[in-house]
Design a protein around this motif. Structure first.
Motif, PDB file in Angstrom:
ATOM      1  N   LEU A   1       3.291  11.196 -22.409  1.00  0.00           N
ATOM      2  CA  LEU A   1       3.672   9.797 -22.603  1.00  0.00           C
ATOM      3  C   LEU A   1       3.291   9.302 -23.991  1.00  0.00           C
ATOM      4  O   LEU A   1       4.033   8.514 -24.594  1.00  0.00           O
ATOM      5  CB  LEU A   1       3.023   8.944 -21.514  1.00  0.00           C
ATOM      6  N   ASP A   2       2.156   9.735 -24.513  1.00  0.00           N
ATOM      7  CA  ASP A   2       1.791   9.383 -25.894  1.00  0.00           C
ATOM      8  C   ASP A   2       2.859   9.872 -26.869  1.00  0.00           C
ATOM      9  O   ASP A   2       3.217   9.166 -27.823  1.00  0.00           O
ATOM     10  CB  ASP A   2       0.439  10.017 -26.262  1.00  0.00           C
ATOM     11  N   THR A   3       3.364  11.070 -26.634  1.00  0.00           N
ATOM     12  CA  THR A   3       4.407  11.628 -27.501  1.00  0.00           C
ATOM     13  C   THR A   3       5.696  10.825 -27.384  1.00  0.00           C
ATOM     14  O   THR A   3       6.361  10.537 -28.389  1.00  0.00           O
ATOM     15  CB  THR A   3       4.653  13.103 -27.147  1.00  0.00           C
ATOM     16  N   ALA A   4       6.055  10.440 -26.161  1.00  0.00           N
ATOM     17  CA  ALA A   4       7.260   9.616 -25.973  1.00  0.00           C
ATOM     18  C   ALA A   4       7.109   8.272 -26.660  1.00  0.00           C
ATOM     19  O   ALA A   4       8.064   7.759 -27.273  1.00  0.00           O
ATOM     20  CB  ALA A   4       7.532   9.425 -24.485  1.00  0.00           C
ATOM     21  N   ALA A   5       5.926   7.679 -26.579  1.00  0.00           N
ATOM     22  CA  ALA A   5       5.692   6.403 -27.254  1.00  0.00           C
ATOM     23  C   ALA A   5       5.817   6.558 -28.767  1.00  0.00           C
ATOM     24  O   ALA A   5       6.363   5.682 -29.449  1.00  0.00           O
ATOM     25  CB  ALA A   5       4.303   5.865 -26.884  1.00  0.00           C
ATOM     26  N   ALA A   6       5.347   7.697 -29.298  1.00  0.00           N
ATOM     27  CA  ALA A   6       5.485   7.952 -30.736  1.00  0.00           C
ATOM     28  C   ALA A   6       6.956   8.098 -31.121  1.00  0.00           C
ATOM     29  O   ALA A   6       7.385   7.594 -32.169  1.00  0.00           O
ATOM     30  CB  ALA A   6       4.705   9.210 -31.116  1.00  0.00           C
ATOM     31  N   LEU A   7       7.740   8.760 -30.289  1.00  0.00           N
ATOM     32  CA  LEU A   7       9.176   8.889 -30.548  1.00  0.00           C
ATOM     33  C   LEU A   7       9.841   7.517 -30.572  1.00  0.00           C
ATOM     34  O   LEU A   7      10.697   7.240 -31.431  1.00  0.00           O
ATOM     35  CB  LEU A   7       9.826   9.761 -29.470  1.00  0.00           C
ATOM     36  N   TYR A   8       9.434   6.643 -29.664  1.00  0.00           N
ATOM     37  CA  TYR A   8      10.004   5.295 -29.629  1.00  0.00           C
ATOM     38  C   TYR A   8       9.598   4.507 -30.882  1.00  0.00           C
ATOM     39  O   TYR A   8      10.453   3.873 -31.522  1.00  0.00           O
ATOM     40  CB  TYR A   8       9.552   4.565 -28.364  1.00  0.00           C
ATOM     41  N   ARG A   9       8.339   4.555 -31.235  1.00  0.00           N
ATOM     42  CA  ARG A   9       7.874   3.807 -32.411  1.00  0.00           C
ATOM     43  C   ARG A   9       8.539   4.302 -33.692  1.00  0.00           C
ATOM     44  O   ARG A   9       8.824   3.518 -34.596  1.00  0.00           O
ATOM     45  CB  ARG A   9       6.353   3.924 -32.534  1.00  0.00           C
ATOM     46  N   ASP A  10       8.816   5.616 -33.750  1.00  0.00           N
ATOM     47  CA  ASP A  10       9.428   6.191 -34.949  1.00  0.00           C
ATOM     48  C   ASP A  10      10.943   6.005 -34.993  1.00  0.00           C
ATOM     49  O   ASP A  10      11.592   6.447 -35.944  1.00  0.00           O
ATOM     50  CB  ASP A  10       9.113   7.690 -35.028  1.00  0.00           C
ATOM     51  N   GLY A  11      11.496   5.357 -33.981  1.00  0.00           N
ATOM     52  CA  GLY A  11      12.932   5.131 -33.946  1.00  0.00           C
ATOM     53  C   GLY A  11      13.746   6.358 -33.578  1.00  0.00           C
ATOM     54  O   GLY A  11      14.970   6.375 -33.764  1.00  0.00           O
ATOM     55  N   LYS A  12      13.088   7.379 -33.045  1.00  0.00           N
ATOM     56  CA  LYS A  12      13.806   8.589 -32.647  1.00  0.00           C
ATOM     57  C   LYS A  12      14.579   8.401 -31.349  1.00  0.00           C
ATOM     58  O   LYS A  12      15.582   9.071 -31.108  1.00  0.00           O
ATOM     59  CB  LYS A  12      12.818   9.749 -32.480  1.00  0.00           C
TER      60      LYS A  12
END
Length: 228
Positions: free
Chosen positions: A79-90
């Protein structure tokens, strides 16, 4: 026939049996390794890091268990990785897929709560409550939620199976494998993947319906519409 004659007859027969045993063992090894070989061939070219994964509208995060109602460390790392993908606009939307087969165990809602605590808006999270295994999650992403392309998020030992199965289910996928220390859980996961590879190959070949299919849901499309 004397002893020497009987011995000359037995030796070739014994050698033939030994050769058959060796050939049978070699064939067994090939068959045992074939599913893992298929997974690597299907997935290796589609594995990326967070920084270089192609942008997709949807990330799919697979469940990995709860402890006292909260995500286990491995699930939290996904989930941390998914949140990073969201924050990075991926990605624009996160589809969390897990087990809610009984009232007291609700992986998707626990995953949703964890993501919102880390800044992912609730309106950008969609829950699949019948992701009972990897194949079910992939098929339901395609048939129930209408996901055609996605970034998949799971641990490194599981990511190839996830990508291979979602590709087989019709979801054009890239995978982000979450790195973990090589602890007892990691080794258990790696051994489990060897056993799961056989079922994965059968799922991809025979395309069974998931445990629960149900009606189509518009959650992903509505979340994308609200994201603009």
């Amino acid at each position: 026939m004397g002893f020497r004659g009987r011995l000359r007859t037995l030796v070739p027969d014994t050698r033939r049996k030994q050769r058959r045993l060796v050939q049978g063992a070699a064939l067994g090894c090939v068959l045992a390794l074939a599913p893992a070989t298929w997974m690597h061939a299907a997935a290796d070219s589609r594995l990326r890091a967070v920084a270089d994964v192609p942008a997709r509208e949807v990330a799919v995060v697979f469940g990995a268990g709860l402890w006292k109602g909260r995500p286990t460390p491995y699930l939290a790392h996904r989930l941390d990785t998914a949140a990073a993908l969201y924050r990075d606009g991926k990605v624009k939307v996160v589809l969390v897929t897990g087990d809610n087969s009984r009232a007291e165990y609700d992986e998707p809602d626990a995953m949703r709560a964890y993501l919102t605590e880390r800044g992912v808006p609730d309106a950008r999270i969609v829950s699949d409550y019948a992701g009972f295994d990897t194949w079910d999650s992939c098929v339901r992403a395609k048939k129930i939620f209408g996901v055609d392309r996605a970034v998949l998020v799971t641990q490194g030992f599981h990511i190839r199976r996830a990508v291979a199965l979602c590709q087989a289910a019709g979801v054009e996928s890239y995978g982000v494998g979450v790195a973990e220390p090589h602890d007892s859980v990691w080794y258990y996961g790696g051994v489990r993947e060897l056993a799961a590879a056989g079922k994965a190959a059968l799922d991809a070949a025979f395309q069974p319906d998931p445990t629960f299919l149900g009606r189509q849901e518009s959650g992903v499309h509505e979340a994308l519409a609200s994201a603009g």
